[in-house]
Structures are given as C-alpha cells and as structure tokens.
Motif scaffolding. Structure first.
Motif, PDB file in Angstrom:
ATOM      1  N   LEU A 314       0.819  -1.214   0.000  1.00 38.56           N
ATOM      2  CA  LEU A 314       0.000   0.000   0.000  1.00 38.56           C
ATOM      3  C   LEU A 314       0.849   1.258   0.000  1.00 38.56           C
ATOM      4  CD1 LEU A 314      -3.089  -0.503   2.354  1.00 38.56           C
ATOM      5  CD2 LEU A 314      -2.999  -0.394  -0.136  1.00 38.56           C
ATOM      6  N   LYS A 315       1.857   1.303   0.887  1.00 41.03           N
ATOM      7  CA  LYS A 315       2.661   2.523   0.988  1.00 41.03           C
ATOM      8  C   LYS A 315       3.378   2.829  -0.317  1.00 41.03           C
ATOM      9  CE  LYS A 315       3.420   2.983   5.937  1.00 41.03           C
ATOM     10  NZ  LYS A 315       4.432   3.213   7.005  1.00 41.03           N
ATOM     11  N   GLU A 316       3.863   1.797  -0.954  1.00 47.89           N
ATOM     12  CA  GLU A 316       4.547   1.990  -2.243  1.00 47.89           C
ATOM     13  C   GLU A 316       3.583   2.548  -3.280  1.00 47.89           C
ATOM     14  OE1 GLU A 316       6.297  -0.757  -5.878  1.00 47.89           O
ATOM     15  OE2 GLU A 316       6.211  -1.591  -3.841  1.00 47.89           O
ATOM     16  N   MET A 317       2.396   1.967  -3.361  1.00 51.36           N
ATOM     17  CA  MET A 317       1.419   2.427  -4.346  1.00 51.36           C
ATOM     18  C   MET A 317       0.967   3.861  -4.067  1.00 51.36           C
ATOM     19  SD  MET A 317       1.013  -0.049  -6.496  1.00 51.36           S
ATOM     20  CE  MET A 317      -0.574   0.193  -7.286  1.00 51.36           C
ATOM     21  N   ILE A 318       0.779   4.176  -2.791  1.00 45.89           N
ATOM     22  CA  ILE A 318       0.380   5.532  -2.437  1.00 45.89           C
ATOM     23  C   ILE A 318       1.484   6.524  -2.769  1.00 45.89           C
ATOM     24  CG2 ILE A 318      -0.150   7.056  -0.483  1.00 45.89           C
ATOM     25  CD1 ILE A 318      -1.629   4.663   0.780  1.00 45.89           C
ATOM     26  N   PHE A 319       2.725   6.132  -2.492  1.00 45.99           N
ATOM     27  CA  PHE A 319       3.847   7.022  -2.800  1.00 45.99           C
ATOM     28  C   PHE A 319       3.956   7.263  -4.304  1.00 45.99           C
ATOM     29  CE2 PHE A 319       8.337   7.402  -4.095  1.00 45.99           C
ATOM     30  CZ  PHE A 319       8.635   8.626  -3.509  1.00 45.99           C
ATOM     31  N   LEU A 320       3.808   6.216  -5.090  1.00 45.82           N
ATOM     32  CA  LEU A 320       3.992   6.333  -6.533  1.00 45.82           C
ATOM     33  C   LEU A 320       2.831   7.021  -7.238  1.00 45.82           C
ATOM     34  CD1 LEU A 320       5.524   2.821  -7.323  1.00 45.82           C
ATOM     35  CD2 LEU A 320       6.714   5.025  -7.368  1.00 45.82           C
ATOM     36  N   TYR A 321       1.601   6.768  -6.776  1.00 38.98           N
ATOM     37  CA  TYR A 321       0.446   7.217  -7.559  1.00 38.98           C
ATOM     38  C   TYR A 321      -0.542   8.092  -6.790  1.00 38.98           C
ATOM     39  CZ  TYR A 321       2.307   3.353 -10.280  1.00 38.98           C
ATOM     40  OH  TYR A 321       3.156   2.518 -10.967  1.00 38.98           O
ATOM     41  N   GLY A 322      -0.432   8.123  -5.472  1.00 40.22           N
ATOM     42  CA  GLY A 322      -1.346   8.934  -4.678  1.00 40.22           C
ATOM     43  C   GLY A 322      -2.568   8.147  -4.228  1.00 40.22           C
ATOM     44  N   LYS A 323      -3.181   8.607  -3.129  1.00 41.62           N
ATOM     45  CA  LYS A 323      -4.329   7.899  -2.570  1.00 41.62           C
ATOM     46  C   LYS A 323      -5.544   7.936  -3.499  1.00 41.62           C
ATOM     47  CE  LYS A 323      -3.497   8.045   2.410  1.00 41.62           C
ATOM     48  NZ  LYS A 323      -4.065   8.429   3.729  1.00 41.62           N
ATOM     49  N   ASP A 324      -5.783   9.093  -4.133  1.00 41.40           N
ATOM     50  CA  ASP A 324      -6.969   9.211  -4.984  1.00 41.40           C
ATOM     51  C   ASP A 324      -6.956   8.179  -6.104  1.00 41.40           C
ATOM     52  OD1 ASP A 324      -7.947  11.253  -3.462  1.00 41.40           O
ATOM     53  OD2 ASP A 324      -7.328  12.853  -4.814  1.00 41.40           O
ATOM     54  N   ALA A 325      -5.789   8.033  -6.758  1.00 41.74           N
ATOM     55  CA  ALA A 325      -5.688   7.074  -7.852  1.00 41.74           C
ATOM     56  C   ALA A 325      -5.866   5.648  -7.353  1.00 41.74           C
ATOM     57  CB  ALA A 325      -4.339   7.221  -8.556  1.00 41.74           C
ATOM     58  N   LEU A 326      -5.340   5.379  -6.157  1.00 42.33           N
ATOM     59  CA  LEU A 326      -5.450   4.024  -5.621  1.00 42.33           C
ATOM     60  C   LEU A 326      -6.890   3.708  -5.227  1.00 42.33           C
ATOM     61  CD1 LEU A 326      -3.946   1.469  -4.924  1.00 42.33           C
ATOM     62  CD2 LEU A 326      -3.404   2.439  -2.680  1.00 42.33           C
ATOM     63  N   VAL A 327      -7.561   4.661  -4.596  1.00 36.04           N
ATOM     64  CA  VAL A 327      -8.965   4.451  -4.233  1.00 36.04           C
ATOM     65  C   VAL A 327      -9.810   4.234  -5.485  1.00 36.04           C
ATOM     66  CG1 VAL A 327     -11.017   5.605  -3.313  1.00 36.04           C
ATOM     67  CG2 VAL A 327      -8.872   5.668  -2.030  1.00 36.04           C
ATOM     68  N   LEU A 352      -7.034   4.666   3.357  1.00 37.68           N
ATOM     69  CA  LEU A 352      -7.229   6.019   3.871  1.00 37.68           C
ATOM     70  C   LEU A 352      -6.514   6.229   5.198  1.00 37.68           C
ATOM     71  CD1 LEU A 352     -11.011   6.448   2.980  1.00 37.68           C
ATOM     72  CD2 LEU A 352      -9.043   7.408   1.785  1.00 37.68           C
ATOM     73  N   ALA A 353      -6.328   5.159   5.975  1.00 37.38           N
ATOM     74  CA  ALA A 353      -5.637   5.284   7.261  1.00 37.38           C
ATOM     75  C   ALA A 353      -4.123   5.275   7.107  1.00 37.38           C
ATOM     76  CB  ALA A 353      -6.063   4.140   8.188  1.00 37.38           C
ATOM     77  N   CYS A 354      -3.644   4.850   5.963  1.00 38.90           N
ATOM     78  CA  CYS A 354      -2.202   4.743   5.731  1.00 38.90           C
ATOM     79  C   CYS A 354      -1.590   6.141   5.587  1.00 38.90           C
ATOM     80  CB  CYS A 354      -1.946   3.917   4.472  1.00 38.90           C
ATOM     81  SG  CYS A 354      -0.193   3.617   4.147  1.00 38.90           S
ATOM     82  N   SER A 355      -0.527   6.408   6.313  1.00 41.11           N
ATOM     83  CA  SER A 355       0.148   7.700   6.190  1.00 41.11           C
ATOM     84  C   SER A 355       0.862   7.777   4.842  1.00 41.11           C
ATOM     85  CB  SER A 355       1.148   7.888   7.324  1.00 41.11           C
ATOM     86  OG  SER A 355       2.111   6.837   7.327  1.00 41.11           O
ATOM     87  N   GLU A 356       0.865   8.942   4.239  1.00 43.70           N
ATOM     88  CA  GLU A 356       1.493   9.096   2.930  1.00 43.70           C
ATOM     89  C   GLU A 356       3.009   9.173   3.092  1.00 43.70           C
ATOM     90  OE1 GLU A 356      -0.139  11.575   0.022  1.00 43.70           O
ATOM     91  OE2 GLU A 356      -2.170  11.576   0.855  1.00 43.70           O
ATOM     92  N   PRO A 357       3.727   8.229   2.507  1.00 37.93           N
ATOM     93  CA  PRO A 357       5.191   8.208   2.667  1.00 37.93           C
ATOM     94  C   PRO A 357       5.847   9.418   2.001  1.00 37.93           C
ATOM     95  CG  PRO A 357       4.346   6.131   1.778  1.00 37.93           C
ATOM     96  CD  PRO A 357       3.250   7.133   1.671  1.00 37.93           C
ATOM     97  N   LYS A 358       6.925   9.870   2.609  1.00 39.02           N
ATOM     98  CA  LYS A 358       7.696  10.974   2.039  1.00 39.02           C
ATOM     99  C   LYS A 358       9.141  10.534   1.901  1.00 39.02           C
ATOM    100  CE  LYS A 358       8.915  15.834   2.632  1.00 39.02           C
ATOM    101  NZ  LYS A 358       8.805  17.048   3.501  1.00 39.02           N
ATOM    102  N   PHE A 359       9.652  10.634   0.695  1.00 32.49           N
ATOM    103  CA  PHE A 359      11.038  10.246   0.431  1.00 32.49           C
ATOM    104  C   PHE A 359      11.957  11.125   1.280  1.00 32.49           C
ATOM    105  CE2 PHE A 359      14.824  10.364  -2.543  1.00 32.49           C
ATOM    106  CZ  PHE A 359      15.247   9.081  -2.207  1.00 32.49           C
ATOM    107  N   PRO A 360      12.829  10.507   2.108  1.00 34.73           N
ATOM    108  CA  PRO A 360      13.569  11.281   3.113  1.00 34.73           C
ATOM    109  C   PRO A 360      14.797  12.040   2.614  1.00 34.73           C
ATOM    110  CG  PRO A 360      14.027   8.938   3.362  1.00 34.73           C
ATOM    111  CD  PRO A 360      12.978   9.047   2.295  1.00 34.73           C
ATOM    112  N   VAL A 361      15.155  11.892   1.353  1.00 33.16           N
ATOM    113  CA  VAL A 361      16.356  12.564   0.834  1.00 33.16           C
ATOM    114  C   VAL A 361      15.948  13.610  -0.185  1.00 33.16           C
ATOM    115  CG1 VAL A 361      18.548  12.248  -0.394  1.00 33.16           C
ATOM    116  CG2 VAL A 361      17.764  10.514   1.231  1.00 33.16           C
ATOM    117  N   SER A 362      16.619  14.756  -0.170  1.00 30.23           N
ATOM    118  CA  SER A 362      16.332  15.826  -1.122  1.00 30.23           C
ATOM    119  C   SER A 362      17.596  16.212  -1.872  1.00 30.23           C
ATOM    120  CB  SER A 362      15.774  17.053  -0.401  1.00 30.23           C
ATOM    121  OG  SER A 362      16.767  17.622   0.442  1.00 30.23           O
ATOM    122  N   GLY A 363      17.416  17.015  -2.885  1.00 34.12           N
ATOM    123  CA  GLY A 363      18.564  17.485  -3.655  1.00 34.12           C
ATOM    124  C   GLY A 363      19.529  18.289  -2.808  1.00 34.12           C
ATOM    125  N   SER A 364      19.008  19.030  -1.843  1.00 33.53           N
ATOM    126  CA  SER A 364      19.903  19.829  -0.995  1.00 33.53           C
ATOM    127  C   SER A 364      20.811  18.948  -0.152  1.00 33.53           C
ATOM    128  CB  SER A 364      19.081  20.752  -0.091  1.00 33.53           C
ATOM    129  OG  SER A 364      18.197  20.004   0.717  1.00 33.53           O
TER     130      SER A 364
END
Length: 411
Positions: A314-327, A352-364
C-alpha cells in the motif's frame, strides 16, 4: 380545487417576488415554470428558478430596468431575458407556440396561451406553473404524473423526440432523478425506435446529460434499460457494462469518489486507459475529467496486477500514484470482480488510514555532500528512490546517504 405549493420558501424570497412583480403589469402574467415547481412538489432541492410570462421580451427588459433590476438579453431572439435580482439570475421567457416544427430550429412566435406554451415542453411533470401566490396551474394534467413520479412525454413521444433528440437522454435522466417504478412504456418504445437520432447531437450536449445521469439515484436501472434498448452503444461508441456500474454505485454512500461523474463513466464504459481518452473526446469532457478517468482505469490495472499483494504494498502504491488514484483503482477493480462491499470497505479504510510516505532525501542533501547542482542530482535521487522502494520504504535519510557512494560508483 386549487392546489398551492407548500413549503416553497424560494417562491417568497424577495428576489423572486421582485422579478414577478416587475413583470406583472398591464394585464401580463408571470409564473414560475418547470423544475422549481416539480422539485417543490416532490420535496426535492430547488436549483434554478425559471419564469414564463405573457409579456414580450422588450417589455420585460423595460419593466425590469424600471424596477431597478438588471436585465440581460441572453436569448432575446428566442424570447429569453435573464434578470438579476438580489444578485441572483432568473431566466424569464415569453410564452411561445410552434408555427412550424423542424427539430431544434422550430419556427415559433410569441403568444399569450399557457396551454400552447405547455405543449412545446418535453414531459408532463415539467409543464407545471406556479403564480406569485403559489397557486399551481396545470394545463396538461401533469400534476398527477408529478406526484406519482411518472415521466411521460407530452403528446406523441416520437414527435417530442424528433423536435430534439436530446429528449431521449432526458427521458432516462429525469426518470433516474425523480421517477418511480418502471419506465413509461410508450416513451421507452419511442426512444428505442429513434435512438439513431442521437448521432445528430453534439458531444457537449450528450456529455452534459450523461454526467448528470450517472449521479442520479436510479442511474443503474436506467442505464441497464438504455443498454437493452441499444442506446448506450450509439452514444458511447463501444461496449458498456451497466452491471459493473451498478456494483460501483453500491459504494456511493461510503466513498465520496463514487459521486464523481467522470469515474462513473469510467465504470460504465472503460476497460483500459485508452477508453478514458476516447470517452473524453466523444463526450467533450474537460481535461480534468479525462485525467480522472485515465487515472482510475490505470489504477484498476495496477490493483488487478497486485491482487492479494496489494495490502503489503500500500505505501509503495500511495507514494507512486497517490491515494486518490489508488482508491479509484480499487473501486473500479472491485466493481468488476463484484467483491462484497464489506471486503472493499475494509481495504479502502486501510488505504485512507495509511500515512502518505515521504522520500527522506532531497537534492539539498546531495549538494551539501559536495555534489554539484545539475542533472546528476536528479539521477542519483531516482536511484536512491528505487533502493528505498525495494526496501519497503523503510530506510531513513542517513541509511540512504550511506548508499550514495555505491550509487555514484555504479555498483
């Protein structure tokens, strides 16, 4: 015995009364007509308030100005003036009667006969008028049909349809919105017989009716009837699945997305993403509506491919495509597979209860390590993201940065 509208607060609103009072002079009458009267009788919400009058368009314009209202000649050649009163628009149309009938371009002239005006309308329950005092005027006997929620064409159904083939879709849409029981047999037969006339309509007009139809309470039953009558293939240009649409609508009280007309159309006539593009073009839908259909159908394909592994990813799918698309994908897939509502509801709650993952590394972060800004930053971030996803989205920032040296060395 006269009948009056009850609980029609909108009729006594100062803005409505001001328009009616301005027009009703020198023997002219003005009455509210159509949907507002119908909906009040049925206890349904009232939207637009349309007014019919014996006064000629130029007279309506002059009287509105004299009363301090704002008249706009939105369709003056056809007898329609929009009057802005209290900041709200009201369409006022002079009574008309047909002189010659040839489709939507029928030749008409203005008149003062309420019955002849009513005879030009589509369905009996739409040919009801209400005066300023709420008294109902029923020149064609539509009140009984309205209260019984019967949708019947005025006069000869085939003649009404030939005047405007959009009335085929309106027959089903109004029944789906307000009807009760079986479709009127004579109306259904006429719609079936004349269905090829729908090809003469613009995509915009068909699309507008279909978007309203798929949201109506009895949409599933009416769409099934349209399929059996051979009407859906004519307007949608492909195979439709009313059964899948019905399964999709089973979630209408649970998931807000089911009330999205674009997703409803995808449930009805979409198999793959290309169908979303095709339907959007055929029905002249907006880019946003097209994107929602394509997104939903793509989501359905991904959900089907994952099967029982969906929960673990679930977390992977939500990260890649968003909750709306998955629902959306889950709704369309489970409608196809006819999953029990309980099973789908549980899965949707999990999403809907799954927290949306955020990639922890940035360009900075990479720049801080001495990597020069440029295309390499994006390349390294993408590779780190791939590693992060493969690890189940568990690695934190420090762990990913440890992997950076391996990424940069190409290992």
């Amino acid at each position: 015995m006269s009948r009056f509208l009850e609980h029609a607060d909108w009729l006594h609103h100062p803005s409505v009364q001001a328009v009616l009072a301005a027009i009703e002079q020198d023997g002219d009458e003005a009455r509210v007509v159509g949907g507002a009267v119908r909906n009040s009788l049925l206890g349904e919400p009232v939207g637009d308030v349309d007014i019919a009058t014996t006064a000629l368009p130029q007279t309506v314009m002059a009287r509105a100005k004299a009363a301090g209202l704002k008249p706009v000649p939105t369709g003056i050649d056809h007898g329609t003036i929009t009057i802005v009163s209290g900041g709200l628009p009201y369409e006022v149309t002079t009574l008309r009667e047909d002189v010659e009938t040839f489709g939507r371009q029928a030749k008409v002239h203005f008149g003062r006969d309420w019955t002849k005006d009513a005879l030009r309308r589509d369905f009996t329950l739409n040919a009801l008028y209400a005066g300023r005092d709420g008294r109902i005027h029923d020149p064609l006997g539509g009140l009984e049909d309205c209260l019984a929620r019967r949708i019947r064409f005025i006069g000869n159904p085939e003649q009404r349809i030939r005047e405007d083939y959009l009335r085929i879709l309106r027959f089903f849409r109004i029944h789906a919105s307000y009807g009760r029981g079986a479709l009127d047999a004579a109306g259904l037969a006429a719609c079936t017989s004349l269905r090829l006339g729908l090809t003469q309509l613009s995509g915009e007009r068909v699309g507008a009716e279909m978007k309203r139809l798929v949201l109506a309470p009895l949409a599933s039953a009416c769409l099934q009837a349209m399929q059996e009558a051979g009407i859906l293939p004519v307007i949608l240009g492909g195979v439709s699945r009313p059964g899948r649409f019905a399964a999709f609508r089973a979630f209408s009280d649970i998931v807000p997305g089911v009330q999205d007309p674009a997703l409803g159309l995808a449930a009805l006539a979409g198999f793959v993403e290309e169908d979303g593009e095709r339907l959007a073009q055929r029905l002249r839908l907006s880019n946003a509506e097209r994107d929602r259909m394509v997104q939903g159908l793509a989501g359905e394909r991904r959900v089907a491919a994952l099967g029982n592994r969906l929960s673990s990813r679930l977390k992977e799918m939500i990260f890649l495509y968003g909750k709306d698309a998955l629902v959306s994908g889950v709704l369309l897939h489970t409608a196809s597979e006819r999953w029990p509502v309980e099973r789908t509801t549980a899965l949707l709650a999990e999403i809907l209860a799954c927290s949306e993952p955020k990639f922890p590394v940035s360009g900075s972060d990479l720049i801080a390590l001495g990597i020069k800004p440029g295309p390499d930053i994006g390349t390294y971030l993408k590779k780190l993201e791939t590693i992060w996803i493969a690890d189940g989205l568990k690695m934190d920032r420090s762990e990913l940065l440890v992997c950076l040296s391996h990424v940069m060395s190409g290992e």
